[in-house]
Scaffold this motif. Structure first.
Motif, PDB file in Angstrom:
ATOM      1  N   LYS A  14       0.873  -1.191   0.000  1.00 10.71           N
ATOM      2  CA  LYS A  14       0.000   0.000   0.000  1.00 10.71           C
ATOM      3  C   LYS A  14       0.904   1.233   0.000  1.00 10.71           C
ATOM      4  O   LYS A  14       1.952   1.231   0.646  1.00 10.71           O
ATOM      5  CB  LYS A  14      -0.894   0.029   1.254  1.00 10.71           C
ATOM      6  CG  LYS A  14      -2.141  -0.835   1.165  1.00 10.71           C
ATOM      7  CD  LYS A  14      -3.079  -0.522   2.331  1.00 10.71           C
ATOM      8  CE  LYS A  14      -4.049  -1.680   2.585  1.00 10.71           C
ATOM      9  NZ  LYS A  14      -4.417  -1.757   4.007  1.00 10.71           N
ATOM     10  N   SER A  15       0.488   2.263  -0.696  1.00  9.91           N
ATOM     11  CA  SER A  15       1.322   3.468  -0.795  1.00  9.91           C
ATOM     12  C   SER A  15       0.635   4.637  -0.077  1.00  9.91           C
ATOM     13  O   SER A  15      -0.575   4.830  -0.212  1.00  9.91           O
ATOM     14  CB  SER A  15       1.508   3.792  -2.280  1.00  9.91           C
ATOM     15  OG  SER A  15       2.040   5.093  -2.392  1.00  9.91           O
ATOM     16  N   PHE A  16       1.426   5.344   0.727  1.00  9.75           N
ATOM     17  CA  PHE A  16       0.862   6.480   1.472  1.00  9.75           C
ATOM     18  C   PHE A  16       1.658   7.736   1.135  1.00  9.75           C
ATOM     19  O   PHE A  16       2.895   7.708   1.223  1.00  9.75           O
ATOM     20  CB  PHE A  16       0.943   6.217   2.985  1.00  9.75           C
ATOM     21  CG  PHE A  16       0.210   4.976   3.414  1.00  9.75           C
ATOM     22  CD1 PHE A  16       0.877   3.760   3.493  1.00  9.75           C
ATOM     23  CD2 PHE A  16      -1.150   5.021   3.689  1.00  9.75           C
ATOM     24  CE1 PHE A  16       0.199   2.602   3.860  1.00  9.75           C
ATOM     25  CE2 PHE A  16      -1.837   3.875   4.066  1.00  9.75           C
ATOM     26  CZ  PHE A  16      -1.159   2.656   4.150  1.00  9.75           C
ATOM     27  N   ASP A  17       0.979   8.780   0.724  1.00 10.92           N
ATOM     28  CA  ASP A  17       1.653  10.049   0.416  1.00 10.92           C
ATOM     29  C   ASP A  17       1.693  10.911   1.671  1.00 10.92           C
ATOM     30  O   ASP A  17       0.646  11.203   2.261  1.00 10.92           O
ATOM     31  CB  ASP A  17       0.882  10.798  -0.691  1.00 10.92           C
ATOM     32  CG  ASP A  17       1.274  10.261  -2.061  1.00 10.92           C
ATOM     33  OD1 ASP A  17       0.436  10.280  -2.975  1.00 10.92           O
ATOM     34  OD2 ASP A  17       2.426   9.772  -2.185  1.00 10.92           O
ATOM     35  N   LEU A  18       2.880  11.276   2.096  1.00 12.97           N
ATOM     36  CA  LEU A  18       3.033  12.121   3.293  1.00 12.97           C
ATOM     37  C   LEU A  18       3.526  13.491   2.860  1.00 12.97           C
ATOM     38  O   LEU A  18       4.627  13.610   2.288  1.00 12.97           O
ATOM     39  CB  LEU A  18       4.033  11.468   4.254  1.00 12.97           C
ATOM     40  CG  LEU A  18       3.671  10.054   4.726  1.00 12.97           C
ATOM     41  CD1 LEU A  18       4.827   9.431   5.498  1.00 12.97           C
ATOM     42  CD2 LEU A  18       2.397  10.078   5.580  1.00 12.97           C
ATOM     43  N   PRO A  19       2.772  14.553   3.127  1.00  9.21           N
ATOM     44  CA  PRO A  19       3.195  15.894   2.684  1.00  9.21           C
ATOM     45  C   PRO A  19       4.541  16.271   3.307  1.00  9.21           C
ATOM     46  O   PRO A  19       4.837  15.884   4.440  1.00  9.21           O
ATOM     47  CB  PRO A  19       2.086  16.815   3.224  1.00  9.21           C
ATOM     48  CG  PRO A  19       0.948  15.923   3.552  1.00  9.21           C
ATOM     49  CD  PRO A  19       1.530  14.580   3.884  1.00  9.21           C
ATOM     50  N   ILE A  20       5.352  16.992   2.543  1.00  7.50           N
ATOM     51  CA  ILE A  20       6.601  17.543   3.103  1.00  7.50           C
ATOM     52  C   ILE A  20       6.400  19.040   3.277  1.00  7.50           C
ATOM     53  O   ILE A  20       6.080  19.747   2.320  1.00  7.50           O
ATOM     54  CB  ILE A  20       7.798  17.245   2.173  1.00  7.50           C
ATOM     55  CG1 ILE A  20       8.080  15.733   2.196  1.00  7.50           C
ATOM     56  CG2 ILE A  20       9.046  18.025   2.617  1.00  7.50           C
ATOM     57  CD1 ILE A  20       9.240  15.297   1.332  1.00  7.50           C
ATOM     58  N   LEU A  21       6.535  19.517   4.520  1.00  8.67           N
ATOM     59  CA  LEU A  21       6.285  20.932   4.821  1.00  8.67           C
ATOM     60  C   LEU A  21       7.583  21.722   4.727  1.00  8.67           C
ATOM     61  O   LEU A  21       8.651  21.253   5.114  1.00  8.67           O
ATOM     62  CB  LEU A  21       5.678  21.068   6.231  1.00  8.67           C
ATOM     63  CG  LEU A  21       4.424  20.230   6.495  1.00  8.67           C
ATOM     64  CD1 LEU A  21       3.913  20.467   7.915  1.00  8.67           C
ATOM     65  CD2 LEU A  21       3.337  20.504   5.457  1.00  8.67           C
TER      66      LEU A  21
END
Ligand code: SDX
Length: 430
Positions: A14-21
């Protein structure tokens, strides 16, 4: 904060996109706030070596370059060109004050320096040989029992009054802790003195004779306050933020910060560093202590060396070292064996492969004790002075957190490695 990029985490296909701040400057952060809800997994970071606990606009540190800025202003400039109460204004309100704002702020602090007369009784409950940090934790926590009109954290005006009270009264309480420990009468604050001179007067004047505060020593004291004022999300500041996240009143939160700062790995290191230098005694004893510091089986560490963030040099230590030379010269203390040991220890350690490889440099606590000792403070007063200096930083961080609309109670999780579920067994069958 803007997120224009993201990190991809692949778990069980499963792929999860994590925002980069994005920061103003310094490392970007991967925003994992939704990770547990989406992927039913925690991140793991005991000691928080790779974790940003919040976003902040107050203090910036670059550990590789040895940079420290308060609201963007380098510490070297503030230590040499500003003074502590102006730095307090900057940390609290985000900008340097104009002349009228500065005078108003200094007047507000000056008129809150006395403590409730009944607080004197708290000290009498302690043994005379109690460590001043023990009395400070107790008395600062007890402030919430006296200043009820500034404990409602939902009221911005009460937050402001509590902030001024804490900045104004911590020197008075620290000086009272010192006077109590030496059996001398408390000295009331004096409104015609500046902040640092007032503290020195409350510590060192006695009713029996006139006391003159040396302006050069007051300047050195003020500089020490400035160098310790704030330092990003260190252990005691994180303690204050975590306590504040539950809605605890500001006096209780600052008392928690004082308790955490006391540890020898943190603010207690200035006392431990000077005691270590005195224990080493002479330059020829240094190699033995360097050997011990490198010995994995020996718990001994060079106190005043190393830092979680600074892996090059601590900019505060550089200013402190210059100040140590000035104060000792001013006081005519030439052959200070302790300073000789400190400078030789620093020279050797910075050439030794172990310390170079582990990037262990003198930190803010290495030289501060030499100055404070030369001024006449016992080692037990070093961390209380660190605590009174850092109170403005704790408050600025606490106010920033309370005002943050994202503010919620801090509640980390864990990696559970204990026993699996099992049934109770009666004692007769164990
Ligand atoms: C302050 O966080 C802040 O901003 C704090 C502060 C602030 O203004 O709020 O800057 C104030 O607390 C300054 C630090 C004061 N503490 C000391 O001077 C105590 C001595 N220093 C160490 O205890 C240590 O360096 C710390 C606690 C400051 C930092 O520890 P870290 O980052 O957790 O690093 P570590 O303990 O994992 O050490 C890394 C390695 C270890 O060796 P290995 O296990 O990798 O083989 O370096 C070694 C340590 O053994 N090491 C030392 C050492 N400090 C670290 N070895 C000898 N002497 C030392 N002083």
């Amino acid at each position: 904060m803007t997120d224009t990029k993201s990190a991809k985490l692949i778990l069980d296909n499963k792929s999860f996109d994590l925002p980069i701040l994005q920061p103003t400057i310094g490392p970007e952060v991967v925003d994992i706030r939704k990770l547990y809800g989406q992927a039913d997994i925690f991140t793991y970071d005991p000691g928080f070596t790779s974790t940003a606990s919040c976003d902040s606009t107050i203090t910036y540190i670059d550990g590789e370059k040895g940079e420290l800025w308060y609201r963007g202003y380098p510490i070297e400039q503030l230590a040499k060109q500003s003074h502590y109460l102006e730095v307090c204004y900057l940390l609290l309100y985000g900008e340097l004050p104009d002349q009228a704002q500065l005078e108003d702020f200094e007047n507000r602090v000056t008129r809150h320096t006395m403590v409730h007369e009944q607080m004197n009784n708290f000290f009498r409950g302690f043994r005379r040989d109690a460590h001043p940090m023990a009395t400070m934790v107790g008395v600062v926590g007890a402030m919430s029992a006296f200043y009820h009109d500034s404990t409602d954290i939902a009221d911005p005006m009460q937050r402001e009054i509590a902030s001024i009270r804490l900045i104004a009264k911590l020197p008075t309480i620290a000086a009272m802790a010192y006077k109590y420990s030496v059996g001398q009468p408390f000295v009331y604050p004096s409104n015609e003195l500046d902040y640092a001179s007032n503290f020195l007067n409350m510590c060192f004047s006695v009713p029996a004779e006139k006391y003159h505060v040396d302006p050069a020593l007051a300047r050195a004291m003020d500089r020490i306050f400035t160098l310790h004022a704030d330092h990003e999300q260190n252990a005691s500041t994180s303690t204050v933020r975590l306590a504040g996240s539950s809605g605890a009143n500001p006096f209780a939160c600052i008392a928690a910060g004082i308790a955490c700062l006391w540890g020898p790995a943190h603010g207690g290191a200035n006392q431990a560093a000077l005691e270590m230098l005195q224990q080493i005694g002479t330059v020829d004893q240094i190699p033995e202590y360097i050997r011990r510091a490198k010995d994995k089986d020996d718990p001994f560490r060079l106190m005043g060396f190393g830092h979680r963030v600074y892996k090059n040099f601590d900019p505060r230590a550089k200013v402190m070292k210059e100040s140590a030379d000035e104060v000792l010269d001013l006081l005519g203390i030439e052959d200070n064996e302790t300073l000789k040991v400190a400078k030789e220890l620093e020279r050797i350690a910075l050439e030794d492969d172990y310390f170079v490889e582990k990037k262990l440099y003198p930190n803010v606590d290495f030289y501060s004790g030499i100055i404070l000792s030369a001024m006449g403070f016992p080692t037990s007063m070093f961390t209380p002075i660190f605590a009174l200096s850092r109170t403005v930083g704790w408050i600025a961080q606490w106010k920033e957190m309370i005002a943050d609309p994202q503010n919620k109670i801090g509640r980390p999780r864990q990696l559970y490695v204990g026993s699996d579920k099992r049934d109770y067994v009666a004692v007769s069958k164990r």
